[in-house]
Design a protein around this motif. Structure first.
Motif, PDB file in Angstrom:
ATOM      1  N   TYR A 157       0.828  -1.206   0.000  1.00  0.00           N
ATOM      2  CA  TYR A 157       0.000   0.000   0.000  1.00  0.00           C
ATOM      3  C   TYR A 157       0.865   1.259   0.000  1.00  0.00           C
ATOM      4  CZ  TYR A 157      -3.635  -3.349   0.839  1.00  0.00           C
ATOM      5  OH  TYR A 157      -4.489  -4.412   0.689  1.00  0.00           O
ATOM      6  N   THR A 339      -6.060   2.413  -8.027  1.00  0.00           N
ATOM      7  CA  THR A 339      -6.332   0.985  -7.879  1.00  0.00           C
ATOM      8  C   THR A 339      -6.653   0.567  -6.447  1.00  0.00           C
ATOM      9  OG1 THR A 339      -3.974   0.489  -7.592  1.00  0.00           O
ATOM     10  CG2 THR A 339      -4.848   0.431  -9.843  1.00  0.00           C
ATOM     11  N   ILE A 340      -6.276   1.385  -5.468  1.00  0.00           N
ATOM     12  CA  ILE A 340      -6.463   1.039  -4.056  1.00  0.00           C
ATOM     13  C   ILE A 340      -7.350   2.097  -3.408  1.00  0.00           C
ATOM     14  CG2 ILE A 340      -5.302   0.698  -1.834  1.00  0.00           C
ATOM     15  CD1 ILE A 340      -2.826  -0.195  -3.385  1.00  0.00           C
ATOM     16  N   ASP A 344      -7.561   2.697   2.482  1.00  0.00           N
ATOM     17  CA  ASP A 344      -6.495   1.709   2.652  1.00  0.00           C
ATOM     18  C   ASP A 344      -5.122   2.344   2.468  1.00  0.00           C
ATOM     19  OD1 ASP A 344      -8.637   0.038   2.892  1.00  0.00           O
ATOM     20  OD2 ASP A 344      -8.223  -1.133   1.089  1.00  0.00           O
ATOM     21  N   ASP A 350      -5.291  -2.928   4.197  1.00  0.00           N
ATOM     22  CA  ASP A 350      -6.737  -3.065   3.997  1.00  0.00           C
ATOM     23  C   ASP A 350      -7.411  -3.743   5.186  1.00  0.00           C
ATOM     24  OD1 ASP A 350      -5.949  -5.715   3.748  1.00  0.00           O
ATOM     25  OD2 ASP A 350      -6.814  -6.005   1.748  1.00  0.00           O
TER      26      ASP A 350
END
Length: 387
Positions: A157, A339-340, A344, A350
């Motif tokens: 992340y 994309t995340i 998160d 996450d």
């Protein structure tokens, strides 16, 4: 009064008269009498060739996630390190060719996702292997240097709001973070830190005697900084974190919130050291612009007991319990990542979001990162420059 790294630099300025200097600065780079460092250093005869500005720009004229273009700085070349793509976060190597010293001097707020120290980290990577010294003129962590809080960053992340391998609230100064990052990334750079004089790890900003210059548009006061390590999480929710008001991050709200109903849910673990006041407010920009929305105002009454990240997670759990249909975790582009989920990226994992969606009880969610906190307290001690 605490003397910053800039103060110490000015006491020893003669040693830098033959250097060609670039500066990573913004409006917080001021002397104790509130003069901008780049002007003072030039007046004293130093060769300041370039200024590199971070997110928000040299004078914090731009809101979050807005590309910074031209900026008025007479007679000094200015390079923005926050443009319209992630490529702009790293300096073009040609902009470093005529420099042998980079000074970093920006007030941080003590949260992993505050991007100024992340700009420093990326700059350090760009300087690897070059005959270039990076010197951090250290400044206080306004939240002190003793308490850490939140999960460690999961490298899956990693983003511009999560670069350092630290908890959300890291309890380190910019200089200490730079030393940690150099070792962690095994960077081949000349790094030095000019330490402060008179600062201790238990010291909060109001105890330093230093003036508070808002480091970004939505960090107007030390009180905003105190709640920021938690309430920035609300950037990942369809609920306002108070942007568009005069008290950002001290407020939260949404059209679907009944303030009194929410207040009834906010008891127990995660709510230590604060009073919550039900309220209504109307943001002038950002989420719910021009709309009167219900929410809560966070009043910190005991800084020693208050844990901002735990509080924000507890508030999110209360909202999910009351409004499981209305409350959403936002998707879309956030700090150049599409994309995340933003929540998160900010949490650095996450696992917090999934625990909230699964309806796990708040104490168990908060306890899930305590092992990370304990381990990091040991890790960071080797980089402490202050007792």
């Amino acid at each position: 009064m605490v003397k910053t790294g800039l103060d110490i630099f000015l006491e020893n300025i003669d040693g830098y008269r033959n250097r060609t200097i670039g500066m990573i600065v913004n409006q917080t780079s001021v002397t104790s009498d509130l003069r901008y460092s780049w002007n003072v250093l030039r007046e004293k005869g130093l060769d300041i060739r370039k200024i590199f500005s971070p997110e928000h720009g040299l004078f914090a004229t731009e809101q979050d996630q807005i590309a910074v273009g031209s900026q008025p700085v007479p007679d000094i070349e200015l390079v923005s390190l926050y443009g319209s793509s992630s490529d702009t976060l790293i300096p073009d190597c040609t902009t470093l060719d005529d420099l042998d010293l980079i000074l970093f001097d920006i007030q941080d707020v003590g949260a992993r996702y505050y991007t100024y120290v992340n700009t420093l980290a990326l700059f350090m990577e760009a300087a690897t292997g070059r005959d270039l010294e990076i010197m951090v003129l250290d400044r206080p962590n306004p939240l002190g240097g003793a308490v850490v809080e939140g999960p460690l960053l999961d490298m899956a992340y990693r983003s511009f709001v999560g670069i350092f391998p630290v908890p959300v609230r890291h309890g380190m100064t910019p200089g200490e973070l730079a030393l940690l990052y150099r070792d962690w990334k095994k960077l081949d750079i000349r790094l030095s830190v000019l330490s402060m004089r008179g600062w201790s790890r238990t010291m909060l900003f109001h105890e330093t005697g230093l003036p508070w210059v808002p480091p970004s548009p939505n960090m107007p006061t030390v009180e905003s900084a105190a709640v920021y390590p938690g309430m920035c999480l609300f950037e990942g929710l369809n609920a306002s974190e108070g942007r568009g008001t005069t008290t950002p991050f001290q407020l939260l709200g949404a059209p679907f919130i009944n303030p009194n109903h929410l207040l009834e849910q906010c008891k127990g673990t995660g709510f230590e050291g604060i009073y919550l006041r039900p309220t209504w407010f109307k943001p002038t920009f950002h989420k719910f612009q021009g709309e009167a929305i219900g929410g809560l105002w966070i009043h910190v009454c005991d800084q020693n007991r208050f844990r901002p990240f735990a509080t924000a997670v507890a508030l999110t759990a209360a909202l999910h319990k009351l409004y499981p249909v209305d409350l959403r975790f936002l998707d879309g582009v956030y700090e150049f990542n599409d994309t995340i989920p933003a929540f998160d990226l900010l949490a650095g994992t996450d696992s917090v979001r999934h625990a909230l969606l699964d309806g796990n009880d708040t104490p168990s969610i908060i306890s899930s990162w305590q092992q990370d906190e304990t381990a990091f307290l040991v890790t960071k001690e080797q980089y402490h420059l202050y007792r």
